[in-house]
Structure formats: structure tokens, C-alpha cells
Motif scaffolding. Structure first.
Motif, PDB file in Angstrom:
ATOM      1  N   MET A  47      52.529  41.358  32.587  1.00 18.18           N
ATOM      2  CA  MET A  47      51.862  41.721  33.830  1.00 18.18           C
ATOM      3  C   MET A  47      51.099  40.534  34.406  1.00 18.18           C
ATOM      4  SD  MET A  47      50.344  45.575  33.237  1.00 18.18           S
ATOM      5  CE  MET A  47      49.558  45.188  31.665  1.00 18.18           C
ATOM      6  N   LYS A  48      50.832  40.613  35.684  1.00 19.47           N
ATOM      7  CA  LYS A  48      49.994  39.641  36.358  1.00 19.47           C
ATOM      8  C   LYS A  48      48.618  40.273  36.559  1.00 19.47           C
ATOM      9  CE  LYS A  48      53.726  37.294  38.812  1.00 19.47           C
ATOM     10  NZ  LYS A  48      54.248  36.887  40.145  1.00 19.47           N
ATOM     11  N   LEU A  49      47.599  39.676  35.940  1.00 19.81           N
ATOM     12  CA  LEU A  49      46.261  40.245  35.942  1.00 19.81           C
ATOM     13  C   LEU A  49      45.251  39.274  36.540  1.00 19.81           C
ATOM     14  CD1 LEU A  49      46.244  41.615  32.279  1.00 19.81           C
ATOM     15  CD2 LEU A  49      46.985  42.814  34.341  1.00 19.81           C
ATOM     16  N   THR A  50      44.244  39.818  37.203  1.00 18.15           N
ATOM     17  CA  THR A  50      43.112  39.020  37.676  1.00 18.15           C
ATOM     18  C   THR A  50      41.858  39.524  36.985  1.00 18.15           C
ATOM     19  OG1 THR A  50      44.070  38.510  39.829  1.00 18.15           O
ATOM     20  CG2 THR A  50      41.681  38.420  39.651  1.00 18.15           C
ATOM     21  N   VAL A  51      41.056  38.597  36.478  1.00 22.70           N
ATOM     22  CA  VAL A  51      39.826  38.954  35.772  1.00 22.70           C
ATOM     23  C   VAL A  51      38.636  38.352  36.508  1.00 22.70           C
ATOM     24  CG1 VAL A  51      38.505  38.760  33.629  1.00 22.70           C
ATOM     25  CG2 VAL A  51      41.001  39.084  33.546  1.00 22.70           C
ATOM     26  N   PHE A  52      37.700  39.212  36.908  1.00 18.68           N
ATOM     27  CA  PHE A  52      36.432  38.772  37.483  1.00 18.68           C
ATOM     28  C   PHE A  52      35.369  38.776  36.392  1.00 18.68           C
ATOM     29  CE2 PHE A  52      38.817  40.090  41.144  1.00 18.68           C
ATOM     30  CZ  PHE A  52      38.413  39.220  42.145  1.00 18.68           C
ATOM     31  N   GLU A  77      50.160  36.993  32.490  1.00 18.30           N
ATOM     32  CA  GLU A  77      49.704  35.914  33.355  1.00 18.30           C
ATOM     33  C   GLU A  77      48.327  36.296  33.880  1.00 18.30           C
ATOM     34  OE1 GLU A  77      52.481  34.890  36.418  1.00 18.30           O
ATOM     35  OE2 GLU A  77      54.205  35.169  35.097  1.00 18.30           O
ATOM     36  N   VAL A  78      47.372  35.379  33.762  1.00 20.84           N
ATOM     37  CA  VAL A  78      45.980  35.714  34.079  1.00 20.84           C
ATOM     38  C   VAL A  78      45.397  34.749  35.103  1.00 20.84           C
ATOM     39  CG1 VAL A  78      43.657  36.055  33.148  1.00 20.84           C
ATOM     40  CG2 VAL A  78      45.658  36.642  31.753  1.00 20.84           C
ATOM     41  N   THR A  79      44.772  35.320  36.124  1.00 22.62           N
ATOM     42  CA  THR A  79      43.959  34.549  37.062  1.00 22.62           C
ATOM     43  C   THR A  79      42.502  34.857  36.755  1.00 22.62           C
ATOM     44  OG1 THR A  79      45.629  34.595  38.803  1.00 22.62           O
ATOM     45  CG2 THR A  79      43.372  34.164  39.483  1.00 22.62           C
ATOM     46  N   ALA A  80      41.744  33.863  36.355  1.00 22.37           N
ATOM     47  CA  ALA A  80      40.331  34.024  36.025  1.00 22.37           C
ATOM     48  C   ALA A  80      39.496  33.566  37.216  1.00 22.37           C
ATOM     49  CB  ALA A  80      39.968  33.207  34.785  1.00 22.37           C
TER      50      ALA A  80
END
Length: 209
Positions: free
Chosen positions: A1-6, A26-29
């Protein structure tokens, strides 16, 4: 999955990034200060942003399967940050058509568990001392409920910096009886497991040992 973490530089946020990468996602931090992010990986994108403008945040959430947030007040003086930043994230998600979001709240925000008198008394004392923080989290949850997203609010008790166990209790719409502690690593683990759990959508979920 493509995830975004705040909140990726916080205790739970950092665990979300680390465990998601270990699981092959896949992670966007999203961070304010990239120097504070200690996690690295080939599938990691670091997105620096001021979390006050939804337009600035939109590229960080566009095309993602889910957004996860470990944001919250670290001290009583920070009360208000959870609702304020969550509002920005939700606006960005809605603009991009991204629906799944999971956030960290707190046990006292949800229904009172069927515990003993001592536990209820302790819960009441903590709620009074941290009233501003919990009011902020209640407003954050109200923002979620007003949104068009498929949200989940994860409500842990007292947090600990201990290793991941993968063993804990969850209660959808309630809280585990006599649940007093949980490691930040296990909160992150629970959040990642809930991404695809339809039973947690538009629900508060208590999580504890």
C-alpha cells in the motif's frame, strides 16, 4: 500500500513509519523538521510541510491508500494542535478524494469501560488534569465525524516506550476492561492492522494490554 504518516517524528508516528516500511509499504512521512526523522528506507519519501494550509498538504496525500496520524499534544500547553492539524489533513484528503484515515486519540475520550471503582476514579482524575488535551482530542474526533472520510480513532491508555509485542486487546466503540498501559509500538501495530478492517471504519477503537 501507499501510506502517508503525519507526526512521523513522534513516538507513535516513528513506529508507524518503521513498521510500515518493514511490511513492504511505500511511506510518505510528513514532517516539519526532516533532521528529527531517524527512520530510513528505500520506500520512504520525506515530505516537509507546514501543517496549516490544506493546499500545501495535498501533494502528500494524493493517490494514497490511507493516511495515518500520530499527531497530538505533547504537553498541556500544546492543547489544540490535534484538532487544528487534523482539520488541515482532512481538507487536503477530501480535495484529493482520499478516504481512509486513522488517528491517535486517547482512552478517556471514549466511553467509560466497565472497570472497578479504582480504575474509574483514576480515569476521572487524569481527565481533569488533562482536560485541555482531551477537549482537543474530542474536537478532533468531531472533525472526523463531520468529514466525508472513512475514519478510525484509536484510543490508547497510558503510553509506554517498550518493544513491540503484537499482543493487545481492542474494543470497537469501547475500551478493554482494566486496560491501563500499552507501548507506542503496539499502538502503531494496531493502527496498521486496522487499515483494511472495515469493522473499524467510522469508529473509535480502544486498544490496551
Amino acid at each position: 500500500m501507499k501510506l502517508t504518516v503525519f507526526g512521523a517524528t513522534g513516538g507513535i508516528g516513528g513506529e508507524l513509519v518503521r513498521q510500515a516500511l518493514d511490511a513492504g509499504h511505500e511511506v510518505t512521512a510528513v514532517v516539519r523538521d526532516p533532521a528529527r526523522l531517524t527512520v530510513t528506507g528505500d520506500r520512504l519519501e520525506v515530505f516537509r510541510a507546514d501543517l496549516t494550509d490544506p493546499e500545501v498538504v495535498r501533494p502528500a496525500v494524493a493517490g494514497r491508500d490511507a493516511v495515518l496520524s500520530g499527531l497530538g499534544a505533547r504537553t498541556r500547553k500544546d492543547a489544540g494542535v490535534a484538532a487544528r492539524v487534523t482539520r488541515t489533513v482532512l481538507r487536503a484528503m477530501e480535495a484529493e478524494g482520499v478516504r481512509r484515515v486513522l488517528v491517535v486519540s486517547a482512552g478517556p475520550v471514549g466511553p467509560e469501560p466497565a472497570d472497578g471503582v479504582v480504575d474509574r476514579a483514576a480515569r476521572g482524575l487524569v481527565s481533569r488534569v488533562l482536560k485541555g488535551v482531551y477537549d482537543d482530542l474530542r474536537e478532533m474526533e468531531a472533525e472526523l465525524a463531520r468529514s466525508g472520510t472513512d475514519w478510525t480513532s484509536v484510543r490508547p491508555p497510558r503510553l509506554q516506550n517498550k518493544p513491540l509485542t503484537g499482543t493487545y486487546r481492542t474494543v470497537v466503540g469501547g475500551f478493554p476492561p482494566r486496560g491501563r498501559f500499552i507501548a507506542r509500538a503496539d499502538v502503531a501495530h494496531a493502527m496498521l492492522r486496522m487499515i483494511t478492517d472495515e469493522g473499524t471504519v467510522k469508529q473509535g477503537v480502544g486498544v490496551a494490554y
